[in-house]
Design a protein around this motif. Structure first.
Motif, mmCIF file in Angstrom:
data_model
loop_
_atom_site.group_PDB
_atom_site.id
_atom_site.type_symbol
_atom_site.label_atom_id
_atom_site.label_comp_id
_atom_site.label_asym_id
_atom_site.label_seq_id
_atom_site.Cartn_x
_atom_site.Cartn_y
_atom_site.Cartn_z
ATOM 1 N N ILE A 53 55.164 64.122 19.746
ATOM 2 C CA ILE A 53 55.713 65.294 19.064
ATOM 3 C C ILE A 53 57.120 65.586 19.567
ATOM 4 C CG2 ILE A 53 55.481 67.792 18.776
ATOM 5 C CD1 ILE A 53 52.430 67.378 18.841
ATOM 6 N N MET A 54 57.309 65.498 20.891
ATOM 7 C CA MET A 54 58.613 65.777 21.470
ATOM 8 C C MET A 54 59.643 64.722 21.082
ATOM 9 S SD MET A 54 58.597 68.625 22.876
ATOM 10 C CE MET A 54 57.372 69.880 23.273
ATOM 11 N N LYS A 55 59.207 63.475 20.951
ATOM 12 C CA LYS A 55 60.111 62.429 20.485
ATOM 13 C C LYS A 55 60.539 62.693 19.043
ATOM 14 C CE LYS A 55 58.680 58.594 23.480
ATOM 15 N NZ LYS A 55 58.052 57.257 23.544
ATOM 16 N N PHE A 56 59.609 63.251 18.257
ATOM 17 C CA PHE A 56 59.938 63.612 16.874
ATOM 18 C C PHE A 56 60.998 64.698 16.835
ATOM 19 C CE2 PHE A 56 59.182 66.717 13.455
ATOM 20 C CZ PHE A 56 59.523 65.936 12.356
ATOM 21 N N PHE A 57 60.813 65.742 17.644
ATOM 22 C CA PHE A 57 61.799 66.834 17.663
ATOM 23 C C PHE A 57 63.140 66.356 18.197
ATOM 24 C CE2 PHE A 57 58.152 69.808 17.318
ATOM 25 C CZ PHE A 57 58.632 70.561 16.252
ATOM 26 N N THR A 58 63.117 65.465 19.173
ATOM 27 C CA THR A 58 64.373 64.899 19.665
ATOM 28 C C THR A 58 65.077 64.123 18.563
ATOM 29 O OG1 THR A 58 64.215 64.779 22.079
ATOM 30 C CG2 THR A 58 65.152 62.896 21.011
ATOM 31 N N TYR A 59 64.301 63.383 17.763
ATOM 32 C CA TYR A 59 64.899 62.598 16.673
ATOM 33 C C TYR A 59 65.567 63.506 15.648
ATOM 34 C CZ TYR A 59 65.434 59.784 12.506
ATOM 35 O OH TYR A 59 65.957 59.186 11.383
ATOM 36 N N ILE A 60 64.906 64.595 15.274
ATOM 37 C CA ILE A 60 65.503 65.457 14.248
ATOM 38 C C ILE A 60 66.645 66.296 14.808
ATOM 39 C CG2 ILE A 60 63.364 65.561 12.919
ATOM 40 C CD1 ILE A 60 62.917 68.356 13.941
ATOM 41 N N GLY A 61 66.869 66.178 16.119
ATOM 42 C CA GLY A 61 68.026 66.837 16.716
ATOM 43 C C GLY A 61 69.209 65.911 16.889
ATOM 44 N N THR A 62 69.048 64.630 16.478
ATOM 45 C CA THR A 62 70.152 63.685 16.593
ATOM 46 C C THR A 62 71.201 63.983 15.530
ATOM 47 O OG1 THR A 62 69.068 62.112 15.095
ATOM 48 C CG2 THR A 62 68.631 61.861 17.467
ATOM 49 N N ILE A 63 72.434 63.613 15.833
ATOM 50 C CA ILE A 63 73.513 63.870 14.880
ATOM 51 C C ILE A 63 73.289 63.082 13.590
ATOM 52 C CG2 ILE A 63 74.999 62.060 15.820
ATOM 53 C CD1 ILE A 63 76.056 65.494 14.351
ATOM 54 N N MET A 171 63.578 72.111 23.993
ATOM 55 C CA MET A 171 62.480 71.843 24.927
ATOM 56 C C MET A 171 62.164 70.353 24.997
ATOM 57 S SD MET A 171 58.598 73.369 24.882
ATOM 58 C CE MET A 171 57.362 72.795 26.059
ATOM 59 N N SER A 172 62.292 69.661 23.871
ATOM 60 C CA SER A 172 61.968 68.229 23.846
ATOM 61 C C SER A 172 62.851 67.448 24.805
ATOM 62 C CB SER A 172 62.108 67.672 22.423
ATOM 63 O OG SER A 172 63.477 67.521 22.050
ATOM 64 N N ARG A 173 64.093 67.885 24.984
ATOM 65 C CA ARG A 173 65.011 67.176 25.865
ATOM 66 C C ARG A 173 64.616 67.338 27.337
ATOM 67 N NH1 ARG A 173 67.017 63.355 23.449
ATOM 68 N NH2 ARG A 173 69.015 63.332 24.538
ATOM 69 N N VAL A 174 64.116 68.524 27.673
ATOM 70 C CA VAL A 174 63.633 68.752 29.044
ATOM 71 C C VAL A 174 62.342 67.985 29.260
ATOM 72 C CG1 VAL A 174 62.830 70.488 30.690
ATOM 73 C CG2 VAL A 174 64.732 71.017 29.141
ATOM 74 N N TYR A 175 61.440 68.043 28.298
ATOM 75 C CA TYR A 175 60.149 67.357 28.397
ATOM 76 C C TYR A 175 60.340 65.855 28.587
ATOM 77 C CZ TYR A 175 55.544 65.600 27.041
ATOM 78 O OH TYR A 175 54.330 64.942 27.022
ATOM 79 N N LEU A 176 61.290 65.282 27.851
ATOM 80 C CA LEU A 176 61.511 63.839 27.910
ATOM 81 C C LEU A 176 62.332 63.410 29.120
ATOM 82 C CD1 LEU A 176 62.145 63.211 24.105
ATOM 83 C CD2 LEU A 176 60.084 62.638 25.405
ATOM 84 N N GLY A 177 62.771 64.363 29.915
ATOM 85 C CA GLY A 177 63.426 64.064 31.180
ATOM 86 C C GLY A 177 64.884 63.669 31.096
#
Length: 212
Positions: A53-63, A171-177
Motif C-alpha cells: 500500500i505504501m509503495k502505491f502511495f509513493t508511486y502516485i506521489g512521483t512527478i 507517511m509512505s516515504r517515512v515507512y519505506l525508510g
C-alpha cells in the motif's frame, strides 16, 4: 474577499516562518530524537500488505504520475470548464514545485536515512520531493475544485480527500525508510509557501475590475 486575502497572508507567512524554523532545526540536528521516535512508530507497523500500500502511495506521489494527473485536469479545465486562467494556476504550481525542491535539496545537502530501507533511491533528503509534489498538486487541485463546489459537504469532502492523499504520500516515504519525518514536514511547509503565493496572485488578479 479581504477575509480570504487575510487567511492567505497568514498561511503564507506561517509556511515561511515554519520552513525557516524547520530548516534551522534540521541543520542544527535538533530533530534527531523526534525523527527517530516517529520512524520507530511508523516502521513498527511494517507488514507485507501495508508495504504494498505504501509503495502505491509513493508511486502516485512521483512527478511522473502527477504530470499524468495534471494533463487530465488540464484537459478538463480547457475543454469542459474553459477556465484558461485556472490552467495557468495549476501549471505554475505543479511544474515549478520540482524546480524549487531541487534548489532546496542542493542547498541543504541532507543525506537520506540509511537504515531499514524498503526501496532504494538516491539524491538528498530535505525537503522531501514527494511531500512537496503531493502537497502542491492535491492542495491546488482542492482549491480549484472547491471554487466550483456549491455545498459545504462537497467542499469538506474535497478537503478531506486532498488531505488524506497528502498525508498518505508523506507517511509512505517515512515507512519505506527513504525520508526523515522532518523532511516531510519541511516539504509540506515549502509547498505551502509556494501554493499560497500563487493563489494570492490569482485572487489579486481576479479582483481587478477588468478581470471581471
Amino acid at each position: 474577499m479581504k477575509q480570504v486575502n487575510l487567511k492567505l497572508f497568514i498561511a503564507f507567512f506561517g509556511s515561511f516562518f515554519g520552513f525557516i524554523v524547520m530548516s534551522y532545526l534540521v541543520q542544527a540536528e535538533h530533530l534527531a530524537a523526534f525523527d527517530q521516535e516517529i520512524i520507530h512508530v511508523v516502521q513498527g507497523l511494517e507488514a507485507e500488505r501495508l508495504t504494498e500500500i505504501m509503495k502505491f502511495f509513493t508511486y502516485i506521489g512521483t512527478i511522473r504520475f502527477i504530470v499524468i494527473l495534471t494533463i487530465l485536469v488540464f484537459l478538463f479545465l480547457f475543454y469542459i470548464l474553459k477556465h484558461r486562467l485556472e490552467i495557468i494556476v495549476l501549471l505554475s504550481v505543479v511544474f515549478c514545485t520540482p524546480i524549487l525542491n531541487r534548489l532546496l535539496k542542493l542547498y541543504f545537502h541532507r543525506a537520506r536515512p540509511d537504515f531499514n530501507r524498503l526501496i532504494e533511491i538516491g539524491g538528498y533528503s530535505f525537503p522531501s520531493g514527494h511531500a512537496m509534489n503531493a502537497f502542491s498538486f492535491y492542495s491546488i487541485l482542492a482549491f480549484l475544485i472547491w471554487r466550483h463546489v456549491p455545498t459545504t459537504l462537497g467542499r469538506i469532502s474535497v478537503i478531506i480527500f486532498s488531505s488524506v492523499m497528502i498525508l498518505a504520500i508523506g507517511m509512505s516515504r517515512v515507512y519505506l525508510g527513504v525520508h526523515y519525518p522532518s523532511d516531510i514536514l519541511g516539504g509540506f511547509l515549502a509547498s505551502g509557501l509556494w501554493v499560497t503565493a500563487v493563489i494570492w496572485f490569482f485572487q489579486r488578479y481576479k479582483e481587478r475590475p477588468e478581470a471581471n
